[in-house]
Scaffold this active site. Structure first.
Site, short mmCIF file in Angstrom:
data_model
loop_
_atom_site.label_atom_id
_atom_site.label_comp_id
_atom_site.label_asym_id
_atom_site.label_seq_id
_atom_site.Cartn_x
_atom_site.Cartn_y
_atom_site.Cartn_z
N CYS A 130 0.86 -1.18 0.00
CA CYS A 130 0.00 0.00 0.00
C CYS A 130 0.90 1.23 0.00
O CYS A 130 2.10 1.13 0.20
CB CYS A 130 -0.87 0.03 1.24
SG CYS A 130 -1.85 -1.47 1.43
N ARG B 189 1.55 1.62 -6.03
CA ARG B 189 1.77 0.65 -4.95
C ARG B 189 0.51 -0.13 -4.62
O ARG B 189 0.54 -1.10 -3.86
CB ARG B 189 2.25 1.38 -3.69
CG ARG B 189 3.53 2.12 -3.87
CD ARG B 189 3.92 2.83 -2.60
NE ARG B 189 4.26 1.88 -1.57
CZ ARG B 189 5.48 1.43 -1.34
NH1 ARG B 189 6.48 1.88 -2.06
NH2 ARG B 189 5.72 0.56 -0.39
N TRP C 14 -3.51 -1.88 -1.52
CA TRP C 14 -3.41 -3.16 -2.23
C TRP C 14 -3.87 -4.20 -1.22
O TRP C 14 -3.22 -4.42 -0.20
CB TRP C 14 -1.97 -3.41 -2.66
CG TRP C 14 -1.80 -4.61 -3.53
CD1 TRP C 14 -1.98 -4.67 -4.88
CD2 TRP C 14 -1.41 -5.93 -3.13
NE1 TRP C 14 -1.74 -5.95 -5.34
CE2 TRP C 14 -1.39 -6.74 -4.28
CE3 TRP C 14 -1.09 -6.52 -1.90
CZ2 TRP C 14 -1.05 -8.09 -4.25
CZ3 TRP C 14 -0.76 -7.86 -1.87
CH2 TRP C 14 -0.75 -8.63 -3.03
N ASN D 116 0.68 0.31 6.08
CA ASN D 116 1.19 -0.51 4.97
C ASN D 116 1.91 -1.69 5.60
O ASN D 116 2.82 -1.50 6.40
CB ASN D 116 2.15 0.31 4.12
CG ASN D 116 2.90 -0.54 3.10
OD1 ASN D 116 2.40 -1.59 2.69
ND2 ASN D 116 4.08 -0.11 2.72
N GLY D 117 1.51 -2.90 5.23
CA GLY D 117 2.16 -4.09 5.78
C GLY D 117 1.13 -5.13 6.19
O GLY D 117 -0.02 -5.06 5.75
N GLU E 264 10.93 -13.17 -19.74
CA GLU E 264 10.62 -11.76 -19.48
C GLU E 264 9.52 -11.26 -20.42
O GLU E 264 8.61 -10.55 -20.00
CB GLU E 264 11.91 -10.93 -19.60
CG GLU E 264 11.74 -9.42 -19.56
CD GLU E 264 11.12 -8.89 -18.28
OE1 GLU E 264 10.85 -9.66 -17.36
OE2 GLU E 264 10.86 -7.67 -18.23
N LYS F 260 5.81 -9.88 -19.30
CA LYS F 260 5.29 -8.55 -19.67
C LYS F 260 3.89 -8.69 -20.25
O LYS F 260 2.99 -7.93 -19.91
CB LYS F 260 6.19 -7.85 -20.70
CG LYS F 260 7.54 -7.38 -20.22
CD LYS F 260 7.51 -6.15 -19.35
CE LYS F 260 7.44 -6.50 -17.89
NZ LYS F 260 8.70 -6.71 -17.21
N GLU G 143 1.30 -9.67 -17.47
CA GLU G 143 0.95 -8.71 -16.42
C GLU G 143 0.19 -7.49 -16.91
O GLU G 143 -0.64 -6.97 -16.18
CB GLU G 143 2.15 -8.33 -15.55
CG GLU G 143 3.24 -7.55 -16.19
CD GLU G 143 4.38 -7.22 -15.22
OE1 GLU G 143 4.15 -7.07 -14.01
OE2 GLU G 143 5.51 -7.09 -15.70
N HIS H 97 9.28 -31.62 -25.52
CA HIS H 97 9.07 -32.40 -24.31
C HIS H 97 7.71 -32.12 -23.67
O HIS H 97 7.50 -32.45 -22.50
CB HIS H 97 10.21 -32.13 -23.31
CG HIS H 97 11.55 -32.53 -23.83
ND1 HIS H 97 11.90 -33.84 -24.03
CD2 HIS H 97 12.60 -31.79 -24.27
CE1 HIS H 97 13.13 -33.90 -24.54
NE2 HIS H 97 13.57 -32.66 -24.70
N LYS I 82 3.61 -2.21 -7.59
CA LYS I 82 5.00 -2.03 -7.99
C LYS I 82 5.99 -2.66 -7.00
O LYS I 82 6.86 -3.42 -7.39
CB LYS I 82 5.28 -0.53 -8.14
CG LYS I 82 6.68 -0.19 -8.60
CD LYS I 82 6.86 -0.53 -10.06
CE LYS I 82 8.24 -0.19 -10.57
NZ LYS I 82 8.54 -0.98 -11.78
C1 AGP Z 1 7.98 -6.82 -13.35
O1 AGP Z 1 7.38 -6.33 -14.48
C2 AGP Z 1 7.13 -7.08 -12.21
N1 AGP Z 1 6.16 -6.12 -11.95
C3 AGP Z 1 7.74 -7.81 -11.04
O2 AGP Z 1 7.97 -9.11 -11.48
C4 AGP Z 1 9.01 -7.26 -10.37
O3 AGP Z 1 10.09 -7.35 -11.24
C5 AGP Z 1 9.28 -8.05 -9.07
O4 AGP Z 1 8.21 -7.86 -8.21
C6 AGP Z 1 10.57 -7.69 -8.41
O5 AGP Z 1 10.58 -6.38 -7.98
P1 AGP Z 1 11.89 -5.66 -7.51
O6 AGP Z 1 12.82 -5.63 -8.66
O7 AGP Z 1 11.45 -4.32 -7.06
O8 AGP Z 1 12.46 -6.50 -6.39
#
Ligand code: AGP
Length: 576
Positions: free
Chosen positions: A2, A27, A70, A96-97, A449, A453, A456, A472, A571
């Site tokens: 959050c 966040r 969040w 937050n937490g 990767e 992308k 997400e 396989h 994030k």
């Molecule tokens: C990447 O697009 C993601 N949103 C996510 O996988 C991110 O890379 C991951 O949570 C790690 O975050 P950080 O690099 O801040 O540790």
């Protein structure tokens, strides 16, 4: 996960807090709320959904706290939105937490007559405060934190008091100082519009913020000297500057990021026998590229562990290993826990972190800061590129070889001109429900990767495999309905990947190939080809990342997705 912010100064607090919340929204964006204090009364407005839902009204007062959520405990509903008030409506908190012992505390408070209004873990904090308040807010907060287990950063506002008190254990917190007005927030992006003078708050610290300044103490109430730092970000970095989304802006900032990252001065001691990389998500895929690179160039064994697995699997490592934690935010809970575990067991830790003075950055033995600048889009792009360039620098430095940059800035710039082709491809492919991504060797992590992308931000299912693994199992998924994105530059495994593309074509699968400029042969078998400038084999991941980012971006845009704030994500993942 959050975002929290508090303000007190001369201005009306509501618009200041609203603007801060908008910057913190990456966040979490399940609900938002603001509480101000004015003439001895607390005023509260909170709503399910985005921060913009708070814009219809304003609240009086020059002091207040705010939250963007969040969800962890309790659904995204009005009743679970922060701030929370106690029963007397004298105290308000944002948190937050996760409070791990909240059920036990809730039971205790209920027996004492407290009626809870939400399903959250956070609400116990405000009722504990009311219980422990006997005229001194700071004392009440100290007694409250003694009862809490778990991770938290929370801010407290009391009607009639010209102060905000905050406490931190495990979730980020930063104070912003600007003369007669002061701030407290989850991160710098919320304050940068007003000030660059900040104090990063450590764990087990309590902060009292007034208009005059800040008092810092430990959880025993012993005063501590604050250390004021100057942030090197500016407000432009926190704005879209004409781009439709932060993600697109950040993709286009990548040539600059490569240039800045190449200037990094590394001094590395090669006094370890193995490098053990711990990271999550995109950072772990950068780590995987690092494994291929460092093993190939420096001939040092590298292992990559997903941080959330590492911490719970009784990992084997020795004092001869160097633990490298890669993280954009420097706040990812699992990566932080992996670092703590490694340190407890006597291993040396090195951080590759983007956010200066973040928690992981402060806890590792040594630190390399990546040079991506402020990354706001939830989907990581330029931070990944900065991690890759830093890993190239590490690999060459460990091998004792010169790494000049190989014209990479220009090649990255050139690759960005693929934007309009990717926009067209997005219109052609956006309706597919499933994708396969394949790559071999150093480009296999890029397949991972690229698929991440797409998942997400566009919510399309995508799976990534080493191209040789198709036969396989995943080949069974290939059909006209499931396109394959194949990363197949002219490298040492070109022929092998080329054969895998043929296997897909033989089963009526559509293929989008990411290939090397001038490769006419691949054009003959693929439905679409995205050409990258020709580079030395090890540098293809850096270039291939760009069309994969743009492909996901434009598909998500065609589908009308909320690209910078994808559903269910945040994030900085500061919870387990
Ligand atoms: C990447 O697009 C993601 N949103 C996510 O996988 C991110 O890379 C991951 O949570 C790690 O975050 P950080 O690099 O801040 O540790």
């Amino acid at each position: 996960m959050c975002g929290i912010i508090g303000y007190l100064g001369q201005k009306e607090a509501y618009p200041v807090l609203l603007a801060g919340l908008e910057r913190l929204e990456y966040r979490g964006y399940d609900s938002a709320g603001i509480c101000t204090a004015h003439h001895g009364t607390l005023h509260l407005h909170k709503k399910k959904g985005r921060v913009e839902n708070l814009k219809s009204i304003t609240l009086p007062g020059t002091i207040g706290i705010a939250h963007t959520r969040w969800s962890t405990h309790g659904s995204p509903a009005d009743k679970n939105a922060h701030p929370f008030l106690d029963q007397s409506k004298q105290f308000s908190i944002v948190h937050n937490g996760i409070i791990e012992n909240y059920l036990e505390l809730k039971e205790e408070l209920r027996k004492e007559g407290v009626a809870f209004t939400s399903d959250t873990d956070s609400e116990v904090i405000v009722h504990l405060l009311a219980k422990y308040y006997h005229g001194n807010l700071q004392e009440a907060v100290l007694n409250t934190v003694k009862r809490l287990m778990g991770a938290y950063a929370f801010c407290v506002l009391k009607s009639g008091n010209q102060e905000i008190i905050a406490a931190r254990n495990g979730s980020p917190l930063v104070v912003g100082l600007n003369g007669g007005e002061n701030f407290i927030a989850s991160d710098v992006s919320a304050l940068i519009e007003h000030t660059r003078r900040v104090i990063y708050v450590d764990d087990f610290r309590l902060v009292k913020v007034t208009r005059q300044g800040v008092e810092l103490s430990d959880f025993q109430g012993r005063p501590l000297p604050p250390s004021i730092k100057e942030v090197n970000w500016n407000i432009e970095q926190a704005q879209k500057q004409g781009y439709k989304h932060f993600m697109l802006k950040e993709i286009f900032e990548q040539p600059q990021v490569v240039e800045d990252s190449l200037r990094l001065n590394l001094s590395l001691r090669k006094d370890f026998s193995r490098l053990l990389i711990v990271a999550c998500g995109t950072a772990s895929y950068a780590g995987l590229v690092g494994k291929y690179l460092i093993e190939k160039i420096a001939k040092i064994p590298v292992a990559v562990e997903i941080a959330s697995e590492f911490r719970y699997k009784e990992p084997l490592f020795s004092r001869d290993d160097l633990i490298l934690a890669i993280s954009q935010s420097g706040e990812t809970a699992d990566t932080l826990a992996a670092v703590r575990l490694a340190r407890q067991q006597g291993a040396k830790t090195l951080g590759m972190i983007n956010v200066v003075d973040s928690t992981i950055a402060r806890e590792v033995d040594d630190i390399i800061y990546t040079r991506a600048g402020l990354e706001i889009g939830v989907a990581s792009t330029k931070a990944f590129i900065a991690q890759l360039v830093t890993l190239y620098k590490i690999a060459y430095a460990l091998a004792g070889q010169e790494f000049s940059g190989e014209g990479l800035v220009e090649k990255v710039q050139q690759t960005l001109s693929l934007n309009s082709q990717l926009k067209d491809l997005a219109k052609k492919y956006f309706a597919y429900q499933n994708f396969l991504y394949i790559g071999r060797n150093i480009n296999y992590p890029l397949a991972l990767e690229g698929a991440l992308k797409l998942k997400e931000i566009s919510y399309i299912h995508a799976e990534a495999y080493p191209a040789g693994e198709l036969k396989h199992g995943p080949l069974a998924l290939v059909s006209e309905e499931t396109p394959t994105l194949a990363i197949c530059p002219q490298d040492s495994v070109y022929e092998k990947t080329f054969s895998n593309i043929q296997e897909v074509k033989a089963r009526n699968g559509k293929v989008i190939a990411v290939a090397t400029q001038g490769d006419e042969r691949i054009k003959g078998i693929s439905d679409d080809v995205i050409y990258l400038p020709s580079v030395k084999e090890v540098f293809y991941p850096l270039l291939a990342a760009i069309p994969l980012q743009l492909f996901a971006y434009h598909i998500a845009d065609v589908k009308g997705c909320d690209i910078d704030r994808p559903r269910n994500l945040a994030k900085a993942v500061t919870v387990e």
